[in-house]
Design a protein around this motif. Structure first.
Motif, PDB file in Angstrom:
ATOM      1  N   VAL A  82       0.859  -1.187   0.000  1.00  0.00           N
ATOM      2  CA  VAL A  82       0.000   0.000   0.000  1.00  0.00           C
ATOM      3  C   VAL A  82       0.891   1.232   0.000  1.00  0.00           C
ATOM      4  O   VAL A  82       1.742   1.384   0.886  1.00  0.00           O
ATOM      5  CB  VAL A  82      -0.942   0.007   1.222  1.00  0.00           C
ATOM      6  N   TYR A  83       0.707   2.092  -1.009  1.00  0.00           N
ATOM      7  CA  TYR A  83       1.541   3.294  -1.181  1.00  0.00           C
ATOM      8  C   TYR A  83       3.032   2.942  -1.209  1.00  0.00           C
ATOM      9  O   TYR A  83       3.874   3.699  -0.734  1.00  0.00           O
ATOM     10  CB  TYR A  83       1.264   4.310  -0.070  1.00  0.00           C
ATOM     11  N   GLY A  84       3.334   1.749  -1.726  1.00  0.00           N
ATOM     12  CA  GLY A  84       4.718   1.307  -1.819  1.00  0.00           C
ATOM     13  C   GLY A  84       5.271   0.666  -0.569  1.00  0.00           C
ATOM     14  O   GLY A  84       6.404   0.161  -0.574  1.00  0.00           O
ATOM     15  N   VAL A  85       4.503   0.670   0.524  1.00  0.00           N
ATOM     16  CA  VAL A  85       4.948   0.059   1.779  1.00  0.00           C
ATOM     17  C   VAL A  85       4.634  -1.434   1.728  1.00  0.00           C
ATOM     18  O   VAL A  85       3.493  -1.837   1.441  1.00  0.00           O
ATOM     19  CB  VAL A  85       4.252   0.719   2.988  1.00  0.00           C
ATOM     20  N   GLU A  86       5.629  -2.252   2.022  1.00  0.00           N
ATOM     21  CA  GLU A  86       5.475  -3.692   1.925  1.00  0.00           C
ATOM     22  C   GLU A  86       4.569  -4.235   3.035  1.00  0.00           C
ATOM     23  O   GLU A  86       4.451  -3.621   4.104  1.00  0.00           O
ATOM     24  CB  GLU A  86       6.854  -4.359   2.001  1.00  0.00           C
ATOM     25  N   SER A 107       3.219   5.198  -9.599  1.00  0.00           N
ATOM     26  CA  SER A 107       2.843   3.811  -9.900  1.00  0.00           C
ATOM     27  C   SER A 107       2.577   3.006  -8.638  1.00  0.00           C
ATOM     28  O   SER A 107       1.931   1.946  -8.715  1.00  0.00           O
ATOM     29  CB  SER A 107       3.946   3.140 -10.731  1.00  0.00           C
ATOM     30  N   ASP A 108       3.067   3.460  -7.481  1.00  0.00           N
ATOM     31  CA  ASP A 108       2.757   2.763  -6.232  1.00  0.00           C
ATOM     32  C   ASP A 108       1.314   2.988  -5.803  1.00  0.00           C
ATOM     33  O   ASP A 108       0.789   2.228  -4.976  1.00  0.00           O
ATOM     34  CB  ASP A 108       3.692   3.241  -5.107  1.00  0.00           C
ATOM     35  N   GLN A 109       0.671   4.043  -6.357  1.00  0.00           N
ATOM     36  CA  GLN A 109      -0.733   4.292  -6.052  1.00  0.00           C
ATOM     37  C   GLN A 109      -1.649   3.832  -7.176  1.00  0.00           C
ATOM     38  O   GLN A 109      -2.681   3.205  -6.937  1.00  0.00           O
ATOM     39  CB  GLN A 109      -0.950   5.794  -5.796  1.00  0.00           C
TER      40      GLN A 109
END
Length: 333
Positions: free
Chosen positions: A236-240, A311-313
């Motif tokens: 989520v939002y790039g957080v693993e 792209s993380d979103q």
């Protein structure tokens, strides 16, 4: 012969009388001249009472150099629309309100410069038969310290914080067709971003600056458990999954423009590119543009737009735009 001698005697007598008179006159004038005194007066003989001491007052101005400059703006924007029950062209009653606060502080001394900028926005819109939704929600705080080594170039270090005030939701409808909240997708510090950057700044004038952050670190935080990715889930939002913080090292470009196009028209824009060194071919991009037209000293019209690619979103470009009429207080005026 006797006659000539007698006449010569008379002439000589008259001439001698004239010369004598002239010499006597010169002698008398010389005696009347005043000779300068040669006696030196002893300083001790001067009476003290003949010298008066005068004290000239020196005003205390109390002037100090103030290296700080401050600018502040705050205001309220509103939009409203209403339609009668028999309005055949279609439409829905609505109202929106947005409050904003902006402050900038600048400290300049010799070649050192420190700038702190705080930008806060929050607004909601309410349509008939629908839940109230956010139309603006932003916390942005940028701090920059720079040392100018030429007229246009400087070394800088910056610290930036970004987040939002309120929760963001996804919406759906229940069995009766009423709008409901189906999911929470964002909140304060979920996500939240802290960015530290070091590099070169190009500033040709007061209205434009370009930062090239060759050494940039960013921390992405998700501190809301409802949004943080669970173990075994998706990022989520790039957080693993299973984590609440993500660290990135990147190259950053930040361009700022704040220019008066005319006496009552101002254009403000900020572009930010964040390219992670792990995948520099897929950078994050964000562009904020605000055009403000001043109608009176307090009333203004504002057109704003935001473009985001992260792209993380989402793999597509996100955008929003708004047009509002409101009151804006500015200091100094």
């Amino acid at each position: 012969m006797y006659f000539m001698f007698k006449n010569l005697t008379i002439v000589l007598t008259v001439l001698m009388s004239f010369v004598g008179t002239e010499l006597l006159a010169q002698v008398n004038l010389k005696d009347l001249r005043e000779k300068p005194g040669t006696k030196i007066v002893d300083a001790d003989t001067i009476k003290e009472s003949s010298i008066k001491q005068i004290n000239v007052p020196i005003p205390q101005l109390g002037l100090e150099v103030n290296y700080w400059k401050h600018w502040t703006k705050f205001g309220l924007n509103a939009n409203q629309a209403s339609f009668s029950d028999n309005w055949n062209s279609g439409g829905v009653n609505s109202m929106s309100l947005m409050g904003l606060f902006w402050h900038k502080a600048d400290y300049t001394r010799d070649r050192f410069n420190f700038v702190s900028e705080l930008d806060l926005k929050y607004g909601k819109i309410q349509n008939k038969d629908q839940l109230a939704k956010k139309n603006q929600d932003r916390i942005f705080w940028d701090n920059k310290l720079s040392y100018r080594f030429t007229d246009k170039w400087a070394l800088y270090f910056s610290l930036t914080m970004e987040s939002q005030f309120d929760q963001g939701y996804k919406y759906g409808k229940d069995a009766d067709g009423n709008e409901i909240i189906t999911d929470t997708v964002s909140s304060f510090m979920a996500p939240g971003y802290f960015t530290e950057s070091f590099g070169l700044e190009y500033k040709p004038d007061k209205s434009f600056s370009l930062r090239l952050g060759t050494g940039t670190a960013r921390q992405t935080l998700i501190l809301d458990n409802r949004i943080a990715p669970p173990e075994g889930g998706k990022a989520v939002y790039g957080v693993e999954p299973g984590k609440k913080v993500r660290n990135d090292l990147a190259f950053q470009i930040t361009a700022n423009l704040d220019r008066d196009l005319s006496k009552n028209l101002n254009l403000k824009a900020r572009y930010n590119l964040f390219a992670d060194y792990k995948d520099i071919s897929d950078p994050d991009n964000r562009l904020d543009v605000t055009l403000t037209a001043k109608i009176t000293r307090l009333v203004n019209v504002t057109a704003s737009g935001i473009l985001v690619y992260d792209s993380d979103q989402d793999t597509k470009v996100q955008f929003s735009q708004g047009l509002a009429l409101g009151v804006l207080f500015s200091f100094p005026r």
